[in-house]
Design an enzyme around this catalytic site. Structure first.
Site, PDB file in Angstrom:
ATOM      1  N   ASP A  34       0.861  -1.178   0.000  1.00 15.38           N
ATOM      2  CA  ASP A  34       0.000   0.000   0.000  1.00 15.38           C
ATOM      3  C   ASP A  34       0.896   1.227   0.000  1.00 15.38           C
ATOM      4  OD1 ASP A  34      -2.006   2.053   0.943  1.00 15.38           O
ATOM      5  OD2 ASP A  34      -3.239   0.258   1.176  1.00 15.38           O
ATOM      6  N   ALA A 117     -10.135  -6.034  -8.211  1.00  9.68           N
ATOM      7  CA  ALA A 117     -11.339  -5.425  -7.632  1.00  9.68           C
ATOM      8  C   ALA A 117     -11.941  -4.457  -8.633  1.00  9.68           C
ATOM      9  CB  ALA A 117     -10.972  -4.684  -6.348  1.00  9.68           C
ATOM     10  N   TYR A 148     -12.540   7.218 -12.381  1.00  9.98           N
ATOM     11  CA  TYR A 148     -12.643   5.953 -11.642  1.00  9.98           C
ATOM     12  C   TYR A 148     -13.294   4.887 -12.527  1.00  9.98           C
ATOM     13  CZ  TYR A 148     -14.038   2.840  -7.757  1.00  9.98           C
ATOM     14  OH  TYR A 148     -14.219   1.777  -6.902  1.00  9.98           O
TER      15      TYR A 148
HETATM   16  P1  NAD Z   1      -9.804   2.383   0.544  1.00 12.26           P
HETATM   17  O1  NAD Z   1      -9.532   3.770   0.045  1.00 12.26           O
HETATM   18  O2  NAD Z   1     -10.144   2.200   1.973  1.00 12.26           O
HETATM   19  O3  NAD Z   1      -8.587   1.434   0.215  1.00 12.26           O
HETATM   20  C1  NAD Z   1      -7.801   1.554  -0.941  1.00 12.26           C
HETATM   21  C2  NAD Z   1      -6.351   1.338  -0.545  1.00 12.26           C
HETATM   22  O4  NAD Z   1      -5.535   1.373  -1.734  1.00 12.26           O
HETATM   23  C3  NAD Z   1      -5.816   2.426   0.381  1.00 12.26           C
HETATM   24  O5  NAD Z   1      -5.181   1.832   1.493  1.00 12.26           O
HETATM   25  C4  NAD Z   1      -4.841   3.202  -0.481  1.00 12.26           C
HETATM   26  O6  NAD Z   1      -3.813   3.800   0.264  1.00 12.26           O
HETATM   27  C5  NAD Z   1      -4.365   2.130  -1.436  1.00 12.26           C
HETATM   28  N1  NAD Z   1      -3.831   2.654  -2.710  1.00 12.26           N
HETATM   29  C6  NAD Z   1      -4.432   3.533  -3.551  1.00 12.26           C
HETATM   30  N2  NAD Z   1      -3.625   3.776  -4.605  1.00 12.26           N
HETATM   31  C7  NAD Z   1      -2.506   3.030  -4.426  1.00 12.26           C
HETATM   32  C8  NAD Z   1      -1.314   2.855  -5.173  1.00 12.26           C
HETATM   33  N3  NAD Z   1      -1.094   3.502  -6.314  1.00 12.26           N
HETATM   34  N4  NAD Z   1      -0.376   1.993  -4.708  1.00 12.26           N
HETATM   35  C9  NAD Z   1      -0.569   1.323  -3.537  1.00 12.26           C
HETATM   36  N5  NAD Z   1      -1.670   1.462  -2.785  1.00 12.26           N
HETATM   37  C10 NAD Z   1      -2.639   2.310  -3.220  1.00 12.26           C
HETATM   38  O7  NAD Z   1     -10.973   1.808  -0.391  1.00 12.26           O
HETATM   39  P2  NAD Z   1     -11.784   0.417  -0.284  1.00 12.26           P
HETATM   40  O8  NAD Z   1     -13.201   0.733  -0.102  1.00 12.26           O
HETATM   41  O9  NAD Z   1     -11.101  -0.504   0.643  1.00 12.26           O
HETATM   42  O10 NAD Z   1     -11.615  -0.108  -1.779  1.00 12.26           O
HETATM   43  C11 NAD Z   1     -10.688  -1.143  -2.101  1.00 12.26           C
HETATM   44  C12 NAD Z   1     -10.897  -1.599  -3.537  1.00 12.26           C
HETATM   45  O11 NAD Z   1     -12.232  -2.088  -3.712  1.00 12.26           O
HETATM   46  C13 NAD Z   1     -10.702  -0.493  -4.581  1.00 12.26           C
HETATM   47  O12 NAD Z   1     -10.056  -1.039  -5.710  1.00 12.26           O
HETATM   48  C14 NAD Z   1     -12.106  -0.094  -4.928  1.00 12.26           C
HETATM   49  O13 NAD Z   1     -12.202   0.408  -6.240  1.00 12.26           O
HETATM   50  C15 NAD Z   1     -12.856  -1.416  -4.783  1.00 12.26           C
HETATM   51  N6  NAD Z   1     -14.293  -1.208  -4.521  1.00 12.26           N
HETATM   52  C16 NAD Z   1     -14.731  -0.868  -3.266  1.00 12.26           C
HETATM   53  C17 NAD Z   1     -16.087  -0.672  -3.049  1.00 12.26           C
HETATM   54  C18 NAD Z   1     -16.640  -0.356  -1.691  1.00 12.26           C
HETATM   55  O14 NAD Z   1     -17.874  -0.196  -1.567  1.00 12.26           O
HETATM   56  N7  NAD Z   1     -15.854  -0.278  -0.636  1.00 12.26           N
HETATM   57  C19 NAD Z   1     -16.990  -0.783  -4.114  1.00 12.26           C
HETATM   58  C20 NAD Z   1     -16.496  -1.090  -5.364  1.00 12.26           C
HETATM   59  C21 NAD Z   1     -15.139  -1.321  -5.559  1.00 12.26           C
END
Ligand code: NAD
Ligand code: UDP
Length: 329
Positions: A34, A117, A148
């Site tokens: 991360d 994801a 996005y």
């Molecule tokens: P979040 O923001 O809590 O977690 C994302 C993590 O990715 C963070 O810890 C961030 O620091 C890290 N990150 C971002 N860019 C990075 C990079 N270039 N290199 C390394 N680390 C990086 O979000 P989340 O809700 O946990 O989402 C996680 C994944 O699930 C994402 O890919 C998101 O698109 C997908 N998603 C989540 C939801 C939801 O409802 N939570 C819905 C659809 C898709």
């Protein structure tokens, strides 16, 4: 036989940290990666004591190197909330495209299976309801959310190309709105926004007239679905989400009841391209994975509210995620 090794990107985020916990519990060796742009090491601090857990602070949009064997890769790194990806649009495009490319290359080099994801946002503001995996979506590529949505659509396309061209073992999960402990209170998504407002004694801000719908899935259910999909042999996209649909206005009313706040609902303009309806068709997850969501909204909301109540005053009033400045160049 040694333990299987899984690399989880986005490990310090909401979903990534719960995936780390789950794979540790299943007896895997877990490597978390991360860059902390929207994540927080607090989410995984309990794992640092454990021998089978390693962490690399790294931006996966640049070349990714991991020593040794890898069996699985779960690519979850990406900003995920509209206010996050509107603040860091280029990083969002890069992690969905360049980041995914790097991880597909790593999976190929390691002969590992990779799960990426994806999101219900690939359907944009959908004209088909509920959304089936066959629906191609209605996305505005140049609207504010395009950074996005299109990054995730590219992610799916390149993942499928690695599958068909390089015969890589790939999985694609289309995640619908998921909530639970470890969401950032200030990440702007509707659930932390409403609960944060209730806890601070502020009115709840409903965008538009609140007639837009969402279908909220509790994180334990989602993690179970992802786990099953990874271990399945199905390479095409699968929707994972809860199909209990609610309007945002009704959702605000539920939060008011749950928190016992005296605050009212106030109305703010609807953001550009905000999808009007969203509900997953989960027939594929049921048929292929034998998966259904188990936690209903009242139970999931209660657990999540208890988590938010346990946070410090500093967390409750923190307006900005403090790492943005460091990463925006
Ligand atoms: P979040 O923001 O809590 O977690 C994302 C993590 O990715 C963070 O810890 C961030 O620091 C890290 N990150 C971002 N860019 C990075 C990079 N270039 N290199 C390394 N680390 C990086 O979000 P989340 O809700 O946990 O989402 C996680 C994944 O699930 C994402 O890919 C998101 O698109 C997908 N998603 C989540 C939801 C939801 O409802 N939570 C819905 C659809 C898709
Ligand atoms: N929303 C709202 N008030 C808020 C935050 C969000 O009414 O304070 C609405 C938003 O306009 C959208 C829905 O809640 O219609 C879900 O927003 P979120 O950002 O959680 O995720 P999305 O599903 O839009 O990606």
């Amino acid at each position: 036989m040694g333990k299987k090794t899984v690399l989880i990107t986005g490990a310090a985020g909401f979903l990534g940290s719960h995936l780390c916990d789950r794979f540790m519990k299943e007896g895997y060796r877990v490597i978390g990666m991360d860059n902390l742009i929207t994540g927080d090491l607090k989410n995984i601090e309990s794992l640092f004591k454990v021998a089978d857990f390693e962490f690399y602070e790294h931006d996966v949009s640049t070349f990714v190197h991991v020593p040794g064997n890898l069996d699985y890769i779960l690519h979850f790194a990406s900003p995920a909330s509209p206010i996050d990806y509107l603040k860091i649009p280029i990083q969002t495009l890069k992690v969905g495209s360049l980041g995914t490319h790097n991880l597909l290359g790593l999976a190929r080099a390691k002969k590992a299976r990779i799960l990426v994801a994806s999101t219900s946002e690939v359907y944009g503001d959908p004209m088909v309801h509920p959304q089936t995996e066959e629906y191609y979506g209605n996305v505005n590529p140049v609207g504010p959310r395009g950074v996005y949505d299109e990054a995730k659509r590219f992610q799916e396309a390149i993942t499928m190309a690695y599958h068909t061209y390089h015969k890589l073992e790939t999985r694609i999960v289309r995640i619908f709105n998921t909530y639970g402990p470890r969401m950032r209170l200030n990440d702007g998504r509707v659930l932390p926004a409403f609960i944060g407002q209730a806890l601070r004694g502020e009115d709840l801000t409903v965008f538009g007239d609140g007639s837009q719908t969402r279908s909220f899935c509790y994180m334990d259910d989602l993690i179970e679905g992802i786990y099953r999909l990874l271990l399945s042999d199905y390479p095409k996209p699968v929707n994972i989400g809860n199909n209990s649909e609610i309007t945002i206005k009704e959702f605000a009313e539920e939060v008011i009841k749950l928190t016992g706040t005296d605050q009212k609902i106030i109305y703010k303009p609807l953001p550009t391209d905000d999808p009007m309806q969203r509900k997953p068709d989960i027939s594929k997850a049921i048929d292929i994975l034998g998966w259904t969501p188990k936690v209903d909204r009242s139970e999931g909301l209660k657990i999540t509210f208890d988590y938010f109540k346990s946070l410090t005053k500093e967390d409750l009033y923190k307006k900005e995620h403090n790492t943005f400045e460091k990463y925006i160049r």
